[in-house]
Design a protein around this motif. Structure first.
Motif, PDB file in Angstrom:
ATOM      1  N   VAL A   1     -11.708  -7.644  75.040  1.00  0.00           N
ATOM      2  CA  VAL A   1     -10.866  -7.685  73.831  1.00  0.00           C
ATOM      3  C   VAL A   1     -11.168  -6.548  72.857  1.00  0.00           C
ATOM      4  O   VAL A   1     -10.251  -5.913  72.321  1.00  0.00           O
ATOM      5  CB  VAL A   1     -10.969  -9.067  73.146  1.00  0.00           C
ATOM      6  CG1 VAL A   1     -10.369  -9.026  71.750  1.00  0.00           C
ATOM      7  CG2 VAL A   1     -10.260 -10.123  73.994  1.00  0.00           C
TER       8      VAL A   1
ATOM      9  N   TYR B   1      -5.392  -6.033  69.117  1.00  0.00           N
ATOM     10  CA  TYR B   1      -5.465  -7.453  69.475  1.00  0.00           C
ATOM     11  C   TYR B   1      -5.377  -8.304  68.209  1.00  0.00           C
ATOM     12  O   TYR B   1      -6.117  -8.096  67.239  1.00  0.00           O
ATOM     13  CB  TYR B   1      -6.761  -7.758  70.226  1.00  0.00           C
ATOM     14  CG  TYR B   1      -6.778  -9.140  70.843  1.00  0.00           C
ATOM     15  CD1 TYR B   1      -6.130  -9.383  72.037  1.00  0.00           C
ATOM     16  CD2 TYR B   1      -7.423 -10.200  70.211  1.00  0.00           C
ATOM     17  CE1 TYR B   1      -6.119 -10.657  72.605  1.00  0.00           C
ATOM     18  CE2 TYR B   1      -7.426 -11.478  70.767  1.00  0.00           C
ATOM     19  CZ  TYR B   1      -6.769 -11.691  71.965  1.00  0.00           C
ATOM     20  OH  TYR B   1      -6.756 -12.949  72.522  1.00  0.00           O
TER      21      TYR B   1
ATOM     22  N   ASP C   1     -13.509 -12.364  74.647  1.00  0.00           N
ATOM     23  CA  ASP C   1     -13.034 -11.943  75.967  1.00  0.00           C
ATOM     24  C   ASP C   1     -12.465 -13.141  76.730  1.00  0.00           C
ATOM     25  O   ASP C   1     -13.022 -14.248  76.671  1.00  0.00           O
ATOM     26  CB  ASP C   1     -14.173 -11.311  76.765  1.00  0.00           C
ATOM     27  CG  ASP C   1     -14.647  -9.996  76.156  1.00  0.00           C
ATOM     28  OD1 ASP C   1     -13.970  -9.498  75.227  1.00  0.00           O
ATOM     29  OD2 ASP C   1     -15.695  -9.482  76.598  1.00  0.00           O
ATOM     30  N   PHE C   2     -11.363 -12.916  77.440  1.00  0.00           N
ATOM     31  CA  PHE C   2     -10.724 -14.019  78.157  1.00  0.00           C
ATOM     32  C   PHE C   2     -10.644 -13.732  79.652  1.00  0.00           C
ATOM     33  O   PHE C   2     -10.674 -12.592  80.092  1.00  0.00           O
ATOM     34  CB  PHE C   2      -9.343 -14.343  77.582  1.00  0.00           C
ATOM     35  CG  PHE C   2      -8.368 -13.195  77.579  1.00  0.00           C
ATOM     36  CD1 PHE C   2      -7.548 -12.944  78.674  1.00  0.00           C
ATOM     37  CD2 PHE C   2      -8.246 -12.375  76.461  1.00  0.00           C
ATOM     38  CE1 PHE C   2      -6.644 -11.893  78.669  1.00  0.00           C
ATOM     39  CE2 PHE C   2      -7.338 -11.322  76.446  1.00  0.00           C
ATOM     40  CZ  PHE C   2      -6.536 -11.081  77.547  1.00  0.00           C
TER      41      PHE C   2
ATOM     42  N   HIS D   1      -3.012 -16.210  81.790  1.00  0.00           N
ATOM     43  CA  HIS D   1      -2.339 -15.131  81.060  1.00  0.00           C
ATOM     44  C   HIS D   1      -1.914 -13.975  81.955  1.00  0.00           C
ATOM     45  O   HIS D   1      -0.830 -13.414  81.777  1.00  0.00           O
ATOM     46  CB  HIS D   1      -3.250 -14.632  79.937  1.00  0.00           C
ATOM     47  CG  HIS D   1      -3.859 -15.727  79.131  1.00  0.00           C
ATOM     48  ND1 HIS D   1      -3.103 -16.668  78.466  1.00  0.00           N
ATOM     49  CD2 HIS D   1      -5.164 -16.061  78.904  1.00  0.00           C
ATOM     50  CE1 HIS D   1      -3.913 -17.529  77.846  1.00  0.00           C
ATOM     51  NE2 HIS D   1      -5.157 -17.180  78.106  1.00  0.00           N
TER      52      HIS D   1
ATOM     53  N   PRO E   1      -2.964 -18.460  72.393  1.00  0.00           N
ATOM     54  CA  PRO E   1      -3.431 -17.154  72.866  1.00  0.00           C
ATOM     55  C   PRO E   1      -2.568 -16.523  73.968  1.00  0.00           C
ATOM     56  O   PRO E   1      -2.763 -15.356  74.285  1.00  0.00           O
ATOM     57  CB  PRO E   1      -4.823 -17.477  73.408  1.00  0.00           C
ATOM     58  CG  PRO E   1      -4.677 -18.868  73.948  1.00  0.00           C
ATOM     59  CD  PRO E   1      -3.726 -19.578  73.012  1.00  0.00           C
TER      60      PRO E   1
ATOM     61  N   GLU F   1      -0.365 -13.383  73.017  1.00  0.00           N
ATOM     62  CA  GLU F   1      -1.283 -12.359  72.498  1.00  0.00           C
ATOM     63  C   GLU F   1      -2.051 -11.698  73.646  1.00  0.00           C
ATOM     64  O   GLU F   1      -2.217 -10.467  73.691  1.00  0.00           O
ATOM     65  CB  GLU F   1      -2.262 -12.994  71.513  1.00  0.00           C
ATOM     66  CG  GLU F   1      -3.093 -11.994  70.722  1.00  0.00           C
ATOM     67  CD  GLU F   1      -2.313 -11.345  69.588  1.00  0.00           C
ATOM     68  OE1 GLU F   1      -1.999 -10.137  69.713  1.00  0.00           O
ATOM     69  OE2 GLU F   1      -2.018 -12.014  68.587  1.00  0.00           O
ATOM     70  N   ASN F   2      -2.511 -12.515  74.586  1.00  0.00           N
ATOM     71  CA  ASN F   2      -3.269 -11.993  75.716  1.00  0.00           C
ATOM     72  C   ASN F   2      -2.383 -11.228  76.692  1.00  0.00           C
ATOM     73  O   ASN F   2      -2.788 -10.198  77.237  1.00  0.00           O
ATOM     74  CB  ASN F   2      -3.984 -13.136  76.435  1.00  0.00           C
ATOM     75  CG  ASN F   2      -5.094 -13.740  75.587  1.00  0.00           C
ATOM     76  OD1 ASN F   2      -5.426 -13.213  74.527  1.00  0.00           O
ATOM     77  ND2 ASN F   2      -5.658 -14.852  76.033  1.00  0.00           N
TER      78      ASN F   2
ATOM     79  N   GLN G   1      -3.153  -7.264  77.705  1.00  0.00           N
ATOM     80  CA  GLN G   1      -3.456  -6.800  79.063  1.00  0.00           C
ATOM     81  C   GLN G   1      -2.341  -5.910  79.628  1.00  0.00           C
ATOM     82  O   GLN G   1      -2.614  -4.916  80.325  1.00  0.00           O
ATOM     83  CB  GLN G   1      -3.752  -7.980  79.983  1.00  0.00           C
ATOM     84  CG  GLN G   1      -2.600  -8.930  80.200  1.00  0.00           C
ATOM     85  CD  GLN G   1      -3.007 -10.352  80.522  1.00  0.00           C
ATOM     86  OE1 GLN G   1      -4.163 -10.725  80.430  1.00  0.00           O
ATOM     87  NE2 GLN G   1      -2.036 -11.173  80.889  1.00  0.00           N
TER      88      GLN G   1
END
Length: 468
Positions: A153, A159, A187-188, A213, A240, A243-244, A248
């Protein structure tokens, strides 16, 4: 074929810029729209139906304004809730996902939702997801750790721009998993390992499965391209998930925007309460369509502006049914008028409302004014114009799709009855009687009875109603 000049400029509220903007597709001859569809492990609730109906109206409008729309609405068919449901039932995940995907399609069809042009499934794009992750790692926007791949992120300065959230709020709002292999708490996960009893795919990081995502980002890239015109979904997906997705996709495409316009519809509340499983107030579409006409449910969802929260009540649904009685009543009064709706049949005031950020309450007010005029008009030419306008405007938002006869005979009160199919069967029965094939005529009468339809033969022909 060139885009047709249009006197109605479409304006849409862009969540990313937080303002209403004149819609300007990259290519007016190829408009692209992606809407997040269902995660198929259970029945859809009325909140799930709202984006399906809202973006169906937008798709119909875009097809009126532009020569070619490509509308994709995905099916999420790999996710931990699906895995848990399949395990609980002792079946493969495909048994669960195929069952509920078809129920979703059937339920939405009753609400007048047309099928999207493309219905990608997440499990059919895993190779594209892996490719996107490899590019993100190579560019320094993702990293592998202990069989996982995570998005970095802090590597994406923008972000949080879509949701407008501060970093601490985002971490709390995402309910992020605290894990020692994460470089940053925000971080995802893009990829996670699968145990032997979980579904999985081979990858450079071991056998595993994608995070939620990355699925939409890969499906958008695969079917529509790097940058699309419109990305839509419920407000619950803004963070999220969206947004994610934005982060990416932008990083995988060298900074190219994922979407020119982001659209989000508001929540559906049960009365004054937010609908939630914990409160036990979840209303399933599958149950609702057994109790009310599909068009009435659709109208109830369109009675409020799509960006605002919608309070769902029994009285609101009953009111929608009464509203449709008035509209179909006006059409029934025009039964002697021959009028075919054309592409230009919807009046200017109606189009002006719809093109102003899908202002369906204002568009419906125009529709009811047409009905009021139709009830008092006497001039044959005026009545023909009003009938064409009523039907043309109604169909543009997915209403007035059946005949007044079918609505008042009861098809409107029983969404499981297809009025057109009933009329087809009656015509076939009449043909059989004319040919003195009474066995076939009796068979068709029996088939109609099985559908819950009673028929009566009289001097004016055969009429039908929903059997009590």
């Amino acid at each position: 074929m060139n885009a047709q000049p249009n006197r109605h400029k479409l304006s849409l509220y862009n969540t990313l810029t937080r303002k209403k903007e004149v819609f300007a597709p990259a290519d007016p001859n190829r408009v692209t729209m992606y809407v997040c569809g269902p995660t198929v492990y259970n029945h859809a609730h009325i909140g799930n139906a709202r984006p399906a109906v809202v973006f169906d109206v937008l798709a119909r409008l875009l097809r009126r304004l532009y020569p070619h729309l490509i509308y994709a609405r995905n099916i999420t068919d790999i996710e931990d809730k699906i895995i848990a449901a399949a395990k609980a039932q002792g079946v493969e995940i495909s048994v669960v996902t195929e069952k509920y995907a078809q129920i979703y399609r059937d339920d939405m069809r009753v609400l007048g939702v047309l099928a999207p042009d493309i219905e990608p499934k997440a499990t059919e794009s895993v190779a594209e997801m892996i490719s996107m992750m490899e590019r993100l790692i190579e560019a320094g926007h993702a990293y592998a750790a202990e069989g996982h791949v995570l998005f970095n992120v802090p590597s994406f300065a923008d972000y949080g721009r879509l949701s407008g959230r501060e970093r601490d709020d985002m971490i709390a709002g995402a309910r992020v998993e605290v894990a020692p292999y994460k470089k940053d708490p925000a971080d995802f996960v893009l990829w996670k390992p699968s145990t032997p009893d979980q579904p999985g795919w081979e990858s450079p990081w071991g056998r595993g499965r994608p995070g939620w995502h990355i699925e939409c980002s890969a499906m958008i890239e695969k079917h529509l391209g790097q940058t699309i015109d419109i990305h839509g979904g419920g407000i619950d997906l803004q963070f999220p998930h969206h947004e994610n997705e934005l982060a990416q996709s932008t990083c995988a495409h060298g900074g190219a925007a994922l979407a020119r316009v982001w659209l989000h519809n508001g929540f559906v509340n049960m009365g004054a309460e937010k609908m939630s499983k914990s409160l036990g107030n979840v209303l399933l579409v599958h149950d609702l369509i057994q109790q009310a006409p599909g068009e009435a449910i659709r109208l109830a969802l369109l009675n409020g502006h799509y960006r605002q929260p919608l309070d769902w009540t029994d009285e609101g649904l009953a009111q929608a049914k009464r509203m449709l009685d008035r509209l179909y009543g006006a059409l029934r009064g025009l039964a002697d008028v021959k009028a075919e709706p054309t592409n230009d049949a919807a009046p200017d005031e109606f189009m002006a409302a719809l093109t102003d950020d899908l202002n369906t309450p204002k568009a419906l007010a125009v529709l009811f004014d047409l009905a009021k005029q139709a009830n008092t008009a006497t001039d044959p030419g005026t009545r023909a114009q009003l009938k064409a306008a009523l039907i043309g405007a109604g169909r543009l938002i997915g209403l007035l799709e059946m005949t007044p006869e079918a609505w008042f005979a009861g098809a409107g009160a029983a969404s499981h009855i297809d009025g057109e199919e009933v009329e087809r069967l009656i015509a076939a029965r009449n043909a059989a009687r004319k040919a003195k094939d009474f066995a076939e005529a009796d068979r068709i009468r029996g088939a109609l009875a099985d559908m819950g339809v009673a028929i009566e033969d009289g001097p004016q022909g055969t009429s039908w109603r929903v059997a009590s």
